[in-house]
Design an enzyme around this catalytic site. Structure first.
Site, PDB file in Angstrom:
ATOM      1  N   HIS A 186      38.103   3.726  -9.220  1.00 16.62           N
ATOM      2  CA  HIS A 186      39.164   4.744  -9.187  1.00 16.62           C
ATOM      3  C   HIS A 186      40.282   4.392 -10.182  1.00 16.62           C
ATOM      4  CE1 HIS A 186      39.693   8.080  -6.112  1.00 16.62           C
ATOM      5  NE2 HIS A 186      40.763   8.245  -6.853  1.00 16.62           N
ATOM      6  N   ASP A 194      33.213   4.360 -15.279  1.00 16.72           N
ATOM      7  CA  ASP A 194      34.560   4.629 -15.807  1.00 16.72           C
ATOM      8  C   ASP A 194      35.478   3.467 -15.466  1.00 16.72           C
ATOM      9  OD1 ASP A 194      35.841   4.882 -13.254  1.00 16.72           O
ATOM     10  OD2 ASP A 194      35.430   7.028 -13.174  1.00 16.72           O
ATOM     11  N   GLY A 195      36.681   3.511 -16.054  1.00 20.06           N
ATOM     12  CA  GLY A 195      37.694   2.491 -15.787  1.00 20.06           C
ATOM     13  C   GLY A 195      38.014   1.670 -17.016  1.00 20.06           C
ATOM     14  N   GLY A 224      39.762   8.491 -17.843  1.00 23.54           N
ATOM     15  CA  GLY A 224      40.715   9.151 -16.952  1.00 23.54           C
ATOM     16  C   GLY A 224      42.068   9.285 -17.630  1.00 23.54           C
ATOM     17  N   THR A 245      33.175  11.130  -3.923  1.00 21.46           N
ATOM     18  CA  THR A 245      33.973   9.906  -4.112  1.00 21.46           C
ATOM     19  C   THR A 245      34.000   9.131  -2.801  1.00 21.46           C
ATOM     20  OG1 THR A 245      35.289  10.911  -5.850  1.00 21.46           O
ATOM     21  CG2 THR A 245      36.264   9.033  -4.718  1.00 21.46           C
ATOM     22  N   SER A 257      38.281  17.460 -10.372  1.00 19.09           N
ATOM     23  CA  SER A 257      38.692  16.938  -9.062  1.00 19.09           C
ATOM     24  C   SER A 257      38.762  18.069  -8.037  1.00 19.09           C
ATOM     25  CB  SER A 257      40.062  16.277  -9.186  1.00 19.09           C
ATOM     26  OG  SER A 257      40.606  16.040  -7.904  1.00 19.09           O
ATOM     27  N   LYS A 296      30.491   8.330  -6.389  1.00 24.69           N
ATOM     28  CA  LYS A 296      31.489   7.749  -7.307  1.00 24.69           C
ATOM     29  C   LYS A 296      32.246   6.660  -6.558  1.00 24.69           C
ATOM     30  CE  LYS A 296      35.478   9.071 -10.172  1.00 24.69           C
ATOM     31  NZ  LYS A 296      36.692   8.522  -9.561  1.00 24.69           N
ATOM     32  N   TYR A 308      36.018  15.499  -2.530  1.00 22.49           N
ATOM     33  CA  TYR A 308      36.663  14.848  -1.392  1.00 22.49           C
ATOM     34  C   TYR A 308      36.289  15.746  -0.217  1.00 22.49           C
ATOM     35  CZ  TYR A 308      39.717  11.785  -4.200  1.00 22.49           C
ATOM     36  OH  TYR A 308      40.215  10.830  -5.036  1.00 22.49           O
TER      37      TYR A 308
HETATM   38  C1  LIG Z   1      46.292  10.229 -11.675  1.00 25.65           C
HETATM   39  C2  LIG Z   1      44.879   9.990 -11.277  1.00 25.65           C
HETATM   40  C3  LIG Z   1      44.286  10.837 -10.361  1.00 25.65           C
HETATM   41  C4  LIG Z   1      42.950  10.662 -10.003  1.00 25.65           C
HETATM   42  N1  LIG Z   1      42.368  11.541  -9.153  1.00 25.65           N
HETATM   43  C5  LIG Z   1      41.069  11.386  -8.802  1.00 25.65           C
HETATM   44  C6  LIG Z   1      40.426  12.327  -7.960  1.00 25.65           C
HETATM   45  O1  LIG Z   1      40.999  13.337  -7.573  1.00 25.65           O
HETATM   46  N2  LIG Z   1      39.146  12.077  -7.601  1.00 25.65           N
HETATM   47  C7  LIG Z   1      38.455  10.972  -8.035  1.00 25.65           C
HETATM   48  O2  LIG Z   1      37.298  10.780  -7.680  1.00 25.65           O
HETATM   49  N3  LIG Z   1      39.032  10.099  -8.873  1.00 25.65           N
HETATM   50  C8  LIG Z   1      40.313  10.277  -9.276  1.00 25.65           C
HETATM   51  N4  LIG Z   1      40.891   9.397 -10.155  1.00 25.65           N
HETATM   52  C9  LIG Z   1      40.084   8.306 -10.719  1.00 25.65           C
HETATM   53  C10 LIG Z   1      39.402   8.762 -12.023  1.00 25.65           C
HETATM   54  O3  LIG Z   1      38.404   9.706 -11.751  1.00 25.65           O
HETATM   55  C11 LIG Z   1      38.764   7.595 -12.786  1.00 25.65           C
HETATM   56  O4  LIG Z   1      37.925   6.898 -11.899  1.00 25.65           O
HETATM   57  C12 LIG Z   1      39.761   6.639 -13.422  1.00 25.65           C
HETATM   58  O5  LIG Z   1      40.908   7.313 -13.859  1.00 25.65           O
HETATM   59  C13 LIG Z   1      39.124   5.922 -14.603  1.00 25.65           C
HETATM   60  O6  LIG Z   1      39.959   4.917 -15.071  1.00 25.65           O
HETATM   61  P1  LIG Z   1      40.942   5.070 -16.336  1.00 25.65           P
HETATM   62  O7  LIG Z   1      42.081   5.912 -15.895  1.00 25.65           O
HETATM   63  O8  LIG Z   1      41.326   3.660 -16.627  1.00 25.65           O
HETATM   64  O9  LIG Z   1      40.165   5.688 -17.476  1.00 25.65           O
HETATM   65  C14 LIG Z   1      42.219   9.581 -10.552  1.00 25.65           C
HETATM   66  C15 LIG Z   1      42.815   8.752 -11.488  1.00 25.65           C
HETATM   67  C16 LIG Z   1      44.123   8.955 -11.871  1.00 25.65           C
HETATM   68  C17 LIG Z   1      44.722   8.058 -12.912  1.00 25.65           C
END
Ligand SMILES: Cc1cc2nc3c(=O)[nH]c(=O)nc-3n(C[C@H](O)[C@H](O)[C@H](O)COP(=O)(O)O)c2cc1C
Length: 439
Positions: free
Chosen positions: A336, A367-368, A390, A236, A187, A312, A210
């Protein structure tokens, strides 16, 4: 004691190994030596037997050696049977630091967390078709993305502020991922720098961008990542404006600490602990996410990114086609982790639409809600080139540091290999739409 299994019905032909395993099983069952300590030692020997023994590694001894706390929560990374068991362990560790707001930050979706939960629940709408009588002792899980070979299709998603969960933040996660041959996307707003993370990983990590609302800062972030050898920039695009992270706000109310030391208002203060911004003049930035971005911003960014550029947060076929028109090299289907909009739409549910829209011209990652090796297989079957996690790795990180992340990846890899074997897929290319049915 279980009767020894006849040799010919075993999937493993290595007779020496089978003999050793039988001997260990015999020892474990013997009343003379079956004390918890001996059983636990035997279990760890069995667990450490190489991949060839995977078909047998779901051994009854594995669970009997577990030491759970009085609350039923795992006390060591190696004790976890699945990735879900890291969630309460992480919660316990974060709350022990009296940081309920940090826990709320990690767990939160938006509004009622409906989309966050839908991401995982939707995997149950796909069933897997097993294929019989295929010799699947040797399985190759590697994937090739932009010429890079990843040992596993599972990668670590960008999660900001990992420093809230581990002193070394992304560096610790990268070390674990690198040792197992998993790729990682760092990130922009992690506490560790892209250079340190890539070093710990053993090869350059990808960089999530970002861009902020100041082009000079965008350029500086991209050059910093490229100077660290980063081959792919992941922009993103799913954070327009604010969001209602209700679970975070609820937990924040329980937090008794004075948070102003770290969370001082003003962009420069916000990023003062974020290594990727070190030395960059952020005085003109008002917004991290570049709210107001359009496709012409993608064109402008395309003009400066020397390596691969991915978007993304794409969740429709129409946007995927638009991305192709703007020279994007890859897509990460993502909402996200349910932290952008409360659409209720699981990412796996839109994957096929996006894969079909790009028609194989660029790789589509997802993802997700991925929590099982079977989820990984389902996403690959629908057409994903790789699959991100994530929260699960952050649960591992928060509870046990590097061994926690390592174990999360090991569990997912093991589950993935196991289901590959059952579907007769000897390599990832053999996982196709025929491998699943939609319920
Ligand atoms: C605490 C947290 C912080 C995150 N920070 C970012 C980030 O800085 N940039 C970004 O593109 N996605 C961010 N995400 C989204 C993750 O990259 C990812 O899309 C997501 O966590 C995937 O889903 P999952 O947690 O169910 O595996 C974040 C997710 C979480 C849970």
């Amino acid at each position: 004691m279980e009767k020894p299994t006849p040799l010919k019905s075993l999937e493993i032909s290595d007779r020496g190994m089978i003999a050793r395993r039988r001997f260990l099983n015999f020892l474990a069952a013997s009343p003379l030596v079956a004390t918890p300590m001996v059983a636990s030692t035997i279990a760890s020997i069995l667990a450490s037997m190489p991949d060839r023994s995977l078909a047998q590694s779901y051994d009854v001894l594995r669970s009997s050696a577990r030491t759970l706390g009085p609350d039923g929560i795992i006390t060591a990374a190696g004790d976890a049977l699945n990735v879900f068991e890291f969630e309460p362990a992480a919660k316990k560790a974060v709350l022990a630091q009296e940081a309920p707001a940090h826990w709320g930050y990690l767990e939160s979706g938006v509004d009622g967390d409906v989309t966050r939960d839908a991401n995982n629940a939707a995997y149950a709408r796909y069933n897997i078709r097993a294929k019989r009588l295929i010799d699947a002792r040797k399985v190759d899980t590697s994937v090739k993305i932009f010429g890079e070979t990843w040992r596993s299709p599972i990668f670590l998603c960008p999660v900001s502020s990992l420093g809230a969960f581990d002193a070394e933040a992304g560096v610790t996660a990268a070390r674990a991922a690198g040792k197992r041959g998993h790729q990682m996307i760092l990130s922009t707003v992690d506490n560790a720098s892209i250079a340190d993370v890539s070093k710990a990983h053993g090869s350059p990590a990808w960089f999530q961008l970002y861009p902020t609302d100041n082009w000079a800062v965008t350029q500086a972030l991209v050059s910093r990542a490229e100077a660290a050898g980063c081959p792919a920039i992941v922009l993103t695009v799913d954070r327009q404006g604010g969001r209602n992270t209700e679970t975070l706000f609820r937990m924040r109310r329980q937090d008794q600490r004075d948070c102003s030391g770290c969370h001082t208002p003003g962009f420069a203060n916000e990023v003062s602990r974020k290594a990727n911004f070190a030395g960059i003049d952020v005085s003109k930035v008002t917004n991290l996410y570049g709210t107001g971005m359009t496709w012409s911003f993608v064109d402008r960014l395309r003009g400066i990114v020397k390596g691969k550029l991915l978007l993304k947060g794409i969740v429709t076929g129409a946007d995927a086609k638009e991305a192709l028109r703007h020279g994007v090299d890859g897509l990460l289907v993502s909402n996200h982790g349910g932290r952008a909009e409360e659409s209720g739409q699981a990412t796996i549910g839109v994957l096929a639409e996006i894969v079909d829209a790009v028609g194989g011209r660029i790789p589509v990652l997802i993802d997700g809600g991925v929590r099982r090796g079977t989820d990984v297989l389902k996403a690959l079957a629908v057409g994903a080139a790789a699959v991100g996690i994530g929260r699960p790795y952050v649960w591992g990180l928060a509870s046990f540091g590097e061994p926690g992340v390592d174990r999360v990846l090991q569990i997912l890899d093991d589950e993935f290999i196991t289901i590959m074997r059952q579907t007769g897929a000897l390599n990832v290319g053999q996982i196709t739409r025929d491998t699943v049915t939609r319920v």
